[in-house]
Design an enzyme around this catalytic site. Structure first.
Site, mmCIF file in Angstrom:
data_model
loop_
_atom_site.group_PDB
_atom_site.id
_atom_site.type_symbol
_atom_site.label_atom_id
_atom_site.label_comp_id
_atom_site.label_asym_id
_atom_site.label_seq_id
_atom_site.Cartn_x
_atom_site.Cartn_y
_atom_site.Cartn_z
ATOM 1 N N GLY A 25 4.055 -11.156 9.659
ATOM 2 C CA GLY A 25 4.748 -12.402 9.342
ATOM 3 C C GLY A 25 4.008 -13.213 8.295
ATOM 4 N N GLU A 45 -7.071 -3.523 -2.814
ATOM 5 C CA GLU A 45 -6.760 -3.389 -1.388
ATOM 6 C C GLU A 45 -7.415 -4.520 -0.624
ATOM 7 O OE1 GLU A 45 -7.323 -0.358 2.410
ATOM 8 O OE2 GLU A 45 -8.560 -0.129 0.614
#
Length: 455
Positions: free
Chosen positions: A217, A172
């Site tokens: 993005g 993670e």
């Protein structure tokens, strides 16, 4: 690109995390630093049987039999660093840093903490410090080439803090940031590619993270996707949940050299083009030239008799049929610029623009995906006509669902009302729905929001 602050819910795996000032313990892995001048060394394994880990000692430490050996990560797809290599990654100084109690690593951890705090101003500084100094977390750092910054916190110009779950073969990502003065140099992409190459050495198959609107993005460009393919049982209960974040995943292919992606694509393109040239006859067969008045004749017949005759004439041109064209292909090509198609494409563009505006709003995070009815088992008992932003976007792209903006607005308001109905007053989700309703009133024309006709 960086993640910005958002409230994070801690899982049970975090409750036992050691505070930053905890006494130093034996490190699982220590810094692994590379530079163009450093040769690779053999990795050592931890005493508990963990996969090979890199170890290092302070530069001023005297070499003794008990001293930790410094391990230099070899550059991807190479047995050692190549000073004259054309690969720009070979000239980047980087280190994998953990809290092992050594002075060098503690200084670098302080530098990472300061970097994340500067670049992620909405993230609580205490929370950043706790995770960066947590012995179960690691950080991949890009180091400055400036000799004056060596061994001080200003040496760090970019970093990614992550926690690996080796049993489940995933990691993670907690924080990702590059110094503001270095962001135009492409370090964000290089940092992620280096992390992927290092992840292979740890047996990591997937990266998973929660990205806010400002970071989505960036992560998309690095190969992350919102469609999580990793089985839910591998990460459920281990990772933390963010309020307002979008979960994203990246599969780390063990055989891909992420530091040479442009070269790999160029080689694949060259190979495909060579195969096409070997089998294609388009450059080997010559057909007679068309009549000089062909263009004028086709234009006149198109006006008089429509595109059907034109397609027949086009198919009669030597080489067109041999190239694989059919009548339907030519008809579709001839009709794509009709007035109806122009209006349809214009509406589609306008609807996609509205959808993008809504999706980018912070309060829209809970509307982006359909409600998981396996987790919320009674949802369909309350909401009989569910809708979400992902479904709406799919309908817009299909091109034949929404005939005007009013229809999209009706679906948006149905989504708002569904949220209010199921969650009731006082709920965070209802508050987000109210915010969305006010926002829709600002971006849609008044005649639509007041229920008068379509546009």
């Amino acid at each position: 690109m960086t993640n910005t602050g958002r409230k994070r819910k801690l899982s049970s795996a975090d409750e036992a995390a050691a505070p930053p000032d905890a006494a130093p313990e034996a490190a699982e892995t220590v810094v692994a630093e590379e530079s163009a001048a450093d040769p690779p060394a053999e990795a050592k394994s931890d005493s508990d049987g963990a996969p090979p880990a890199s170890q290092s000692q302070p530069e001023d430490a005297a070499p003794t039999p008990s001293a930790k050996q410094e391990f230099h990560l070899p550059p991807p797809s190479s047995g050692g660093v190549k000073p004259n290599s054309s690969n720009p990654y070979d000239r980047i100084r980087r280190a994998v840093v953990v809290n092992d109690g050594t002075p060098r690593n503690l200084v670098r951890l302080i530098g990472l903490k300061s970097l994340f705090a500067r670049q992620l101003p909405k993230m609580p500084k205490e929370y950043i410090a706790r995770l960066v100094f947590d012995k179960r977390h690691k950080s991949l750092a890009i180091l400055s080439d400036d000799a004056e910054r060596r061994d001080c916190d200003e040496e760090i110009i970019g970093g990614i803090c992550y926690r690996a779950y080796k049993e489940m073969r995933f990691a993670e990502i907690a924080f990702c940031a590059v110094s503001a003065s270095q962001q135009v140099k492409g370090y964000g992409t290089k940092l992620m590619n280096l992390l992927k190459m290092h992840a292979v050495t740890e047996g990591i198959e997937y990266f998973i993270t929660y990205a806010d609107n400002y970071a989505i993005g960036y992560f998309k460009k690095q190969g992350f996707t919102k469609a999580v393919q990793m089985p839910k049982g591998r990460y459920q209960g281990l990772i933390k949940d963010y309020d307002g974040g979008t979960v994203m995943e990246c599969y780390v292919h063990p055989s891909i050299d992420f530091t040479r992606v442009p070269e790999t694509i160029a080689a694949q393109k060259k190979f495909i083009q060579e195969r096409i040239r070997a089998t294609s006859k388009s450059d080997k067969v010559e057909y007679p030239p068309l009549p000089e008045d062909f263009k004028e004749t086709v234009a006149a017949e198109t006006t008089a008799r429509g595109p059907a005759l034109v397609t027949e004439r086009a198919l009669a041109i030597p080489g067109v049929v041999e190239a694989g064209w059919t009548k339907n292909d030519l008809l579709a090509s001839a009709m794509e610029n009709t007035d109806a198609d122009v209006k349809k494409n214009q509406l589609k563009s306008e609807l996609m623009a509205l959808m993008k505006k809504v999706t980018e709003q912070q309060f829209a995070w809970c509307f982006r995906e359909p409600v998981d009815t396996e987790e919320v088992t009674d949802y369909l008992e309350v909401v009989t006509d569910p809708i979400d932003l992902k479904t709406m976007e799919r309908r817009i792209r299909r091109g034949d669902w929404y005939r005007n903006k009013h229809m999209l607005y009706c679906d948006m308001m149905r989504m708002v009302n569904n949220c209010k109905l199921y969650n009731g007053e006082g709920s965070t989700y209802t508050a987000h729905a109210v915010q969305l309703e006010k926002y829709l009133a600002n971006i849609f024309p008044r005649k639509i929001t007041e229920g008068v006709g379509g546009a």
